[in-house]
Structure formats: C-alpha cells, structure tokens
Design a protein around this motif. Structure first.
Motif, PDB file in Angstrom:
ATOM      1  N   VAL A 140       5.321   4.807 -14.151  1.00 40.52           N
ATOM      2  CA  VAL A 140       6.239   4.173 -13.204  1.00 40.52           C
ATOM      3  C   VAL A 140       6.697   2.823 -13.733  1.00 40.52           C
ATOM      4  O   VAL A 140       5.866   1.984 -14.130  1.00 40.52           O
ATOM      5  N   VAL A 141       8.016   2.611 -13.715  1.00 38.44           N
ATOM      6  CA  VAL A 141       8.603   1.308 -14.012  1.00 38.44           C
ATOM      7  C   VAL A 141       9.181   0.754 -12.720  1.00 38.44           C
ATOM      8  O   VAL A 141      10.074   1.369 -12.116  1.00 38.44           O
ATOM      9  N   GLU A 145       2.895  -7.765 -11.100  1.00 35.99           N
ATOM     10  CA  GLU A 145       2.201  -7.858 -12.386  1.00 35.99           C
ATOM     11  C   GLU A 145       0.691  -7.961 -12.175  1.00 35.99           C
ATOM     12  O   GLU A 145      -0.101  -7.369 -12.919  1.00 35.99           O
ATOM     13  N   ILE A 146       0.266  -8.695 -11.138  1.00 35.13           N
ATOM     14  CA  ILE A 146      -1.160  -8.813 -10.842  1.00 35.13           C
ATOM     15  C   ILE A 146      -1.719  -7.474 -10.383  1.00 35.13           C
ATOM     16  O   ILE A 146      -2.769  -7.016 -10.852  1.00 35.13           O
ATOM     17  N   ALA A 198       1.839   1.961 -15.330  1.00 37.84           N
ATOM     18  CA  ALA A 198       2.794   1.385 -14.374  1.00 37.84           C
ATOM     19  C   ALA A 198       3.035  -0.070 -14.734  1.00 37.84           C
ATOM     20  O   ALA A 198       2.102  -0.815 -15.019  1.00 37.84           O
ATOM     21  N   ILE A 199       4.305  -0.470 -14.725  1.00 36.87           N
ATOM     22  CA  ILE A 199       4.654  -1.844 -15.078  1.00 36.87           C
ATOM     23  C   ILE A 199       5.757  -2.344 -14.149  1.00 36.87           C
ATOM     24  O   ILE A 199       6.494  -1.563 -13.545  1.00 36.87           O
ATOM     25  N   GLU A 252       0.845  -1.188   0.000  1.00 44.29           N
ATOM     26  CA  GLU A 252       0.000   0.000   0.000  1.00 44.29           C
ATOM     27  C   GLU A 252       0.883   1.242   0.000  1.00 44.29           C
ATOM     28  O   GLU A 252       1.890   1.304   0.698  1.00 44.29           O
ATOM     29  N   GLY A 253       0.499   2.240  -0.795  1.00 45.94           N
ATOM     30  CA  GLY A 253       1.305   3.453  -0.881  1.00 45.94           C
ATOM     31  C   GLY A 253       2.513   3.286  -1.768  1.00 45.94           C
ATOM     32  O   GLY A 253       3.530   3.953  -1.590  1.00 45.94           O
ATOM     33  N   HIS A 254       2.410   2.375  -2.748  1.00 47.86           N
ATOM     34  CA  HIS A 254       3.490   2.170  -3.705  1.00 47.86           C
ATOM     35  C   HIS A 254       3.681   3.451  -4.533  1.00 47.86           C
ATOM     36  O   HIS A 254       2.827   4.343  -4.529  1.00 47.86           O
ATOM     37  N   VAL A 255       4.790   3.533  -5.253  1.00 50.07           N
ATOM     38  CA  VAL A 255       5.151   4.753  -5.976  1.00 50.07           C
ATOM     39  C   VAL A 255       4.035   5.206  -6.908  1.00 50.07           C
ATOM     40  O   VAL A 255       3.676   6.388  -6.948  1.00 50.07           O
ATOM     41  N   HIS A 256       3.457   4.287  -7.672  1.00 49.46           N
ATOM     42  CA  HIS A 256       2.430   4.697  -8.644  1.00 49.46           C
ATOM     43  C   HIS A 256       1.191   5.242  -7.945  1.00 49.46           C
ATOM     44  O   HIS A 256       0.547   6.155  -8.455  1.00 49.46           O
TER      45      HIS A 256
END
Length: 268
Positions: free
Chosen positions: A98-99, A112-113, A121-122, A82-86
C-alpha cells in the motif's frame, strides 16, 4: 504558494483534519474542531456520514483483494486511522502493498510513525492532484510493480476538484492516473453529491469555502461520467452505504442520507 505551504497555515481549517476529528481522531487543531462543530450544527449526521465513508472504503478494499489485487494507492489518504487500507488488505492477504499519498504535514508525519515497522506500506509526501508526481515517486516505484494491476483509491478526494468549466477536472485527473496503471486495475471513488435527501447538506458543502480547500458537489450523472472510460462494477454509482453493504440498517429506507456517492470501476 505550494499546497504544502498552504496546508501548514493554521488561519483556516483544513478538511483532512476536520475529517479526522469527525471520525474520532486526535490529529487536529482547535480551528478544525470549531469548524467541525459548525458543520455538525448544519448536518447533525456529519460524523456518521464520514464513518460510513470509512466503512465503504473497507468493503472496497476487501472486494479488491477478492479480485486478486495486491497493490493499492490511497490518494489523499488523510490521517492514519483504525481500519486503514493496509490493515484491511494485509489482514486478508499479508503480501499486499500500500502506498498512501498526502501532503498535509500532520497526516504525513503520523502515517510515517504508524507505518515504520511495516515494509509493505508507506506514506509519500506528494500532491494527489499530480499523478506523475505520485506514480513516478521513487518510493511508489520501489514498492509497487505498475506492470501489475493496482487499485487507486480516492475516498472523499475528488470533490476538491471542480466540475465547472469546459471539462470536469476530475475526468482529466482519472485519465492521467489511468495512464500509469495496468489493465485489470481499479479505481474506487467517493465524493460529495448535490442529490442528498437532506437539503442542509448543500449548506455544509458551501461552508467549506472557508477552509483551505472548498468542496464541489456532483450529481449521480456527473459521478458516473467520471468513470465513463472504465468498466463500472456492480452496483454502479450508489450512496456509500448502499455499495455492497453488509447491512443498510437505518439507511434502508433512504440511502441518500449517507450524502456521499461512491463507485468502483475497472480499467480494461
């Protein structure tokens, strides 16, 4: 043996999965949890130290978006949390791209899910220690315009490189990433330090020799030297909790209890 093959082995704890467990994640194995509890016995604040690093990361992303950055490369991103960069970046500016970069199989599969419905974002399965592989990856090239500024994030990543020998490995690594990014880009780094106030922290770092990737601690001076070829952003190299904090809280009297150093620098 490749790094990916090494990370698939379950006879040793993996630092990415240990970190995931310490911040409350569920993408880990018994061997990782056992090691995490060993670390918590040495430094009871270990879980909080990891969370403080995540909070620093979110502040860094907000800072970058405020500077006009709309592209991010998160090297050694680890497990989706939770609160990831993207989430932070796109929550402010939906056009942000965002990569994420990792080669720990669980981190890659679950990212990926998480990201399957997000076309900005990938996650790429690549070794963060190989800048040409990361920045030249077809998916990186598809999503990002490297002629425009980008923020390269290395949160709790560079301490897996060695400062020993004739030249600090991380200096070389940052220089190689810098070759791929445009002027006006930023680096954001956090890493373990040998100058934390809790002497037992060094014992916890030493314990990582029993994982798939040992940790090397650096001093303030060594950490500043990593960013020496770039324009250091105020307040310079600090403990994570003291980098543009919303509040220092219980760390006001001794930010070094946060145990990880952090800094942001700009490529001119």
């Amino acid at each position: 043996m490749s790094t990916s093959e090494q990370d698939l082995q379950l006879d040793k704890p993996n630092p990415a999965r240990v970190y995931d467990y310490l911040i409350g994640g569920k993408l880990n194995y018994a061997i990782d949890r056992e090691f995490a509890h060993r670390i918590l016995e040495i430094v009871p604040l270990s879980a909080e130290i990891c969370l403080l690093n995540r909070y620093w990361l979110r502040r860094v992303v907000r800072f970058a978006v405020e500077q006009g950055i709309r592209q991010f490369v998160d090297v050694g991103s680890g497990m989706p949390t939770e609160g990831h960069v993207h989430e932070v970046a796109q929550g402010i500016a939906p056009e942000c791209r965002v990569v994420y970069v990792d080669n720990e199989p669980i981190a890659v599969a679950h990212s990926e899910i998480v990201l399957e419905d997000n076309d900005r974002a990938i996650m790429i399965n690549a070794d963060g220690l190989e800048p040409d592989e990361v920045m030249g990856h077809p998916e990186t090239r598809r999503l990002l315009d490297l002629n425009e500024p980008v923020m390269v994030i290395m949160a709790a990543f560079l301490h897996f490189t060695s400062p020993e020998g004739e030249r600090d490995e991380a200096v070389e690594l940052l220089a190689r990433y810098a070759d791929h990014i445009a002027p006006g880009s930023y680096f954001a780094i956090s890493l373990a330090t040998s100058e934390a106030s809790d002497p037992s922290y060094l014992d916890s770092i030493a314990a990582y020799k029993d994982t798939t990737r040992p940790i090397y601690a650096r001093t303030h001076a060594q950490t500043r030297a990593l960013l020496g070829g770039f324009e250091l952003v105020d307040p310079g190299v600090t403990f994570t909790v003291a980098w543009r904090p919303d509040t220092l809280g219980s760390y006001a009297d001794d930010p070094s209890k946060a145990c990880l150093l952090a800094g942001v620098a700009r490529k001119s």
